[in-house]
Scaffold this motif. Structure first.
Motif, PDB file in Angstrom:
ATOM      1  N   SER A  69      38.491  31.096  46.256  1.00 17.81           N
ATOM      2  CA  SER A  69      38.710  32.311  45.454  1.00 17.81           C
ATOM      3  C   SER A  69      39.811  33.196  46.022  1.00 17.81           C
ATOM      4  O   SER A  69      40.464  33.920  45.276  1.00 17.81           O
ATOM      5  CB  SER A  69      37.419  33.114  45.336  1.00 17.81           C
ATOM      6  OG  SER A  69      37.047  33.630  46.605  1.00 17.81           O
ATOM      7  N   GLY A  72      40.043  36.756  44.936  1.00 22.06           N
ATOM      8  CA  GLY A  72      40.616  37.101  43.636  1.00 22.06           C
ATOM      9  C   GLY A  72      42.108  37.380  43.670  1.00 22.06           C
ATOM     10  O   GLY A  72      42.651  37.964  42.737  1.00 22.06           O
ATOM     11  N   TRP A 121      26.604  33.272  43.229  1.00 21.82           N
ATOM     12  CA  TRP A 121      27.305  34.497  43.620  1.00 21.82           C
ATOM     13  C   TRP A 121      28.151  34.965  42.435  1.00 21.82           C
ATOM     14  O   TRP A 121      29.317  34.570  42.292  1.00 21.82           O
ATOM     15  CB  TRP A 121      28.155  34.224  44.863  1.00 21.82           C
ATOM     16  CG  TRP A 121      28.869  35.409  45.431  1.00 21.82           C
ATOM     17  CD1 TRP A 121      30.212  35.622  45.457  1.00 21.82           C
ATOM     18  CD2 TRP A 121      28.299  36.561  46.064  1.00 21.82           C
ATOM     19  NE1 TRP A 121      30.512  36.819  46.064  1.00 21.82           N
ATOM     20  CE2 TRP A 121      29.350  37.418  46.445  1.00 21.82           C
ATOM     21  CE3 TRP A 121      26.986  36.951  46.335  1.00 21.82           C
ATOM     22  CZ2 TRP A 121      29.139  38.640  47.087  1.00 21.82           C
ATOM     23  CZ3 TRP A 121      26.785  38.163  46.979  1.00 21.82           C
ATOM     24  CH2 TRP A 121      27.844  38.991  47.350  1.00 21.82           C
ATOM     25  N   PRO A 122      27.607  35.802  41.539  1.00 18.57           N
ATOM     26  CA  PRO A 122      28.294  36.214  40.312  1.00 18.57           C
ATOM     27  C   PRO A 122      29.697  36.814  40.483  1.00 18.57           C
ATOM     28  O   PRO A 122      30.530  36.648  39.583  1.00 18.57           O
ATOM     29  CB  PRO A 122      27.316  37.229  39.692  1.00 18.57           C
ATOM     30  CG  PRO A 122      25.975  36.779  40.180  1.00 18.57           C
ATOM     31  CD  PRO A 122      26.221  36.285  41.586  1.00 18.57           C
ATOM     32  N   PRO A 123      30.040  37.480  41.601  1.00 19.38           N
ATOM     33  CA  PRO A 123      31.412  37.996  41.718  1.00 19.38           C
ATOM     34  C   PRO A 123      32.510  36.930  41.601  1.00 19.38           C
ATOM     35  O   PRO A 123      33.655  37.265  41.295  1.00 19.38           O
ATOM     36  CB  PRO A 123      31.425  38.654  43.101  1.00 19.38           C
ATOM     37  CG  PRO A 123      30.006  39.105  43.297  1.00 19.38           C
ATOM     38  CD  PRO A 123      29.190  37.991  42.688  1.00 19.38           C
ATOM     39  N   TYR A 124      32.182  35.649  41.813  1.00 24.79           N
ATOM     40  CA  TYR A 124      33.207  34.620  41.657  1.00 24.79           C
ATOM     41  C   TYR A 124      33.776  34.625  40.234  1.00 24.79           C
ATOM     42  O   TYR A 124      34.952  34.329  40.037  1.00 24.79           O
ATOM     43  CB  TYR A 124      32.667  33.234  42.007  1.00 24.79           C
ATOM     44  CG  TYR A 124      32.513  32.990  43.485  1.00 24.79           C
ATOM     45  CD1 TYR A 124      33.530  33.303  44.384  1.00 24.79           C
ATOM     46  CD2 TYR A 124      31.356  32.423  44.003  1.00 24.79           C
ATOM     47  CE1 TYR A 124      33.399  33.074  45.742  1.00 24.79           C
ATOM     48  CE2 TYR A 124      31.210  32.182  45.362  1.00 24.79           C
ATOM     49  CZ  TYR A 124      32.230  32.510  46.223  1.00 24.79           C
ATOM     50  OH  TYR A 124      32.099  32.280  47.568  1.00 24.79           O
ATOM     51  N   ARG A 126      34.313  37.230  38.379  1.00 25.55           N
ATOM     52  CA  ARG A 126      35.325  38.301  38.336  1.00 25.55           C
ATOM     53  C   ARG A 126      36.613  37.864  39.028  1.00 25.55           C
ATOM     54  O   ARG A 126      37.708  38.177  38.561  1.00 25.55           O
ATOM     55  CB  ARG A 126      34.782  39.570  38.981  1.00 25.55           C
ATOM     56  CG  ARG A 126      33.784  40.304  38.112  1.00 25.55           C
ATOM     57  CD  ARG A 126      33.535  41.707  38.634  1.00 25.55           C
ATOM     58  NE  ARG A 126      33.082  41.707  40.020  1.00 25.55           N
ATOM     59  CZ  ARG A 126      31.816  41.839  40.403  1.00 25.55           C
ATOM     60  NH1 ARG A 126      30.872  42.028  39.514  1.00 25.55           N
ATOM     61  NH2 ARG A 126      31.504  41.813  41.685  1.00 25.55           N
ATOM     62  N   TYR A 127      36.478  37.157  40.143  1.00 30.07           N
ATOM     63  CA  TYR A 127      37.667  36.657  40.832  1.00 30.07           C
ATOM     64  C   TYR A 127      38.464  35.741  39.902  1.00 30.07           C
ATOM     65  O   TYR A 127      39.686  35.840  39.818  1.00 30.07           O
ATOM     66  CB  TYR A 127      37.291  35.881  42.102  1.00 30.07           C
ATOM     67  CG  TYR A 127      36.707  36.689  43.225  1.00 30.07           C
ATOM     68  CD1 TYR A 127      36.795  38.077  43.266  1.00 30.07           C
ATOM     69  CD2 TYR A 127      36.065  36.054  44.274  1.00 30.07           C
ATOM     70  CE1 TYR A 127      36.264  38.798  44.322  1.00 30.07           C
ATOM     71  CE2 TYR A 127      35.526  36.776  45.338  1.00 30.07           C
ATOM     72  CZ  TYR A 127      35.630  38.147  45.351  1.00 30.07           C
ATOM     73  OH  TYR A 127      35.105  38.852  46.392  1.00 30.07           O
ATOM     74  N   ARG A 130      40.487  37.515  37.247  1.00 26.21           N
ATOM     75  CA  ARG A 130      41.659  38.251  37.742  1.00 26.21           C
ATOM     76  C   ARG A 130      42.887  37.382  37.945  1.00 26.21           C
ATOM     77  O   ARG A 130      43.987  37.898  38.085  1.00 26.21           O
ATOM     78  CB  ARG A 130      41.345  38.928  39.081  1.00 26.21           C
ATOM     79  CG  ARG A 130      40.550  40.180  38.947  1.00 26.21           C
ATOM     80  CD  ARG A 130      40.669  41.038  40.198  1.00 26.21           C
ATOM     81  NE  ARG A 130      40.109  40.450  41.391  1.00 26.21           N
ATOM     82  CZ  ARG A 130      39.075  40.935  42.057  1.00 26.21           C
ATOM     83  NH1 ARG A 130      38.464  42.024  41.634  1.00 26.21           N
ATOM     84  NH2 ARG A 130      38.642  40.351  43.148  1.00 26.21           N
TER      85      ARG A 130
END
Length: 143
Positions: A69, A72, A121-124, A126-127, A130
């Protein structure tokens, strides 16, 4: 996003060294390991602390998934180019050195693992939103 890529790996390397490979600060958020790969251009060993998604039994995973990632950011992380050039590597997992072979995941296999990674890991997600590049996923299997 600007500070984390500089601060977190440096702190992780220091704590890992001080604890004899048993602890990484980032493991408080996600399971983590230290990857020792061979530099794609230099041929020198490169140690990189990374979050991972273990596969298999919790106490003795059979494989680990690494997500390229790069917090991001637009470019692929250097460690991913190292694994593409030299898939034989070693990880430090909970104080033990484990020889591994890396494999870039593609196609349907990548899509299935990506769904697992985002659930893990849900933030991946968002990365990925972006950046224009497809985030690389590697499976590290014991040699």
């Amino acid at each position: 996003m600007r500070i984390a890529p500089l601060v977190i790996p440096a702190l992780d390397r220091a704590v890992h060294r001080l604890t004899g490979g048993r602890t990484l600060l980032s493991s408080r958020l996600l399971p983590s390991l230290v990857l020792t790969s061979t530099g794609a251009r230099t041929g020198l060993p490169r140690r990189t602390p990374l979050a991972c998604m273990p596969e298999g039994p919790r106490t003795a995973p059979v494989a680990w998934v690494l997500v390229g990632s790069n917090f991001g950011r637009p470019g692929h992380p250097a460690w991913s180019a190292n694994l593409l050039a030299h898939p034989e590597a070693e990880i430090s997992w909970r104080g033990r050195d484990v020889p591994v072979r890396a494999r870039l995941l593609r196609g349907a296999e990548r899509e299935a693992v990506w769904a697992e990674v985002v659930a893990f890991w849900p933030p991946y997600a968002r990365y990925q939103a972006r950046v224009e590049r497809e985030i690389r996923l590697f499976r590290l299997e014991r040699r």
